[in-house]
Design a protein around this motif. Structure first.
Motif, PDB file in Angstrom:
ATOM      1  N   GLU A  95       0.525   5.449   0.791  1.00  0.00           N
ATOM      2  CA  GLU A  95      -0.331   6.477   1.358  1.00  0.00           C
ATOM      3  C   GLU A  95       0.514   7.602   1.943  1.00  0.00           C
ATOM      4  N   LYS A 135       0.822  -1.206   0.000  1.00  0.00           N
ATOM      5  CA  LYS A 135       0.000   0.000   0.000  1.00  0.00           C
ATOM      6  C   LYS A 135       0.855   1.254   0.000  1.00  0.00           C
ATOM      7  N   GLU A 164       4.439   0.719   1.725  1.00  0.00           N
ATOM      8  CA  GLU A 164       4.650  -0.483   2.525  1.00  0.00           C
ATOM      9  C   GLU A 164       5.764  -1.315   1.902  1.00  0.00           C
TER      10      GLU A 164
END
Length: 85
Positions: free
Chosen positions: A46, A44, A51
């Motif tokens: 963000e 992920k 990650e």
């Protein structure tokens, strides 16, 4: 609410090359730093962080370069080919 812990790194600390994605571990020697590429998978993304899914689990406790991955890779490639600035 679930809390999921993961390892993450700034997007600037990650670079892709030849179809693979890398982050760089850092070790400090006598007044200088040495960078070593570590192949990773990413998860992920963000707020400017990605990650990390490390392929080499031994790197879990390593110190990583937080940014500048593109420039580190460029310098490594120049050193391999013998190019100067």
């Amino acid at each position: 609410m679930w809390i999921h812990k993961m390892y993450a790194l700034s997007t600037e600390g990650i670079v892709s090359d030849a179809g693979k994605t890398y982050a760089f571990t850092v070790s400090r020697g006598k007044g200088s730093y040495t960078f070593h590429p570590v192949e990773i998978n990413t998860g992920k993304e963000e707020n400017g962080y990605v990650e990390l899914k490390l392929i080499d689990k031994q790197s879990l406790h390593a110190q990583f370069a937080l940014n500048g991955a593109y420039y580190i890779l460029s310098e490594m490639k120049k050193a391999e080919t013998g190019e100067d600035d």
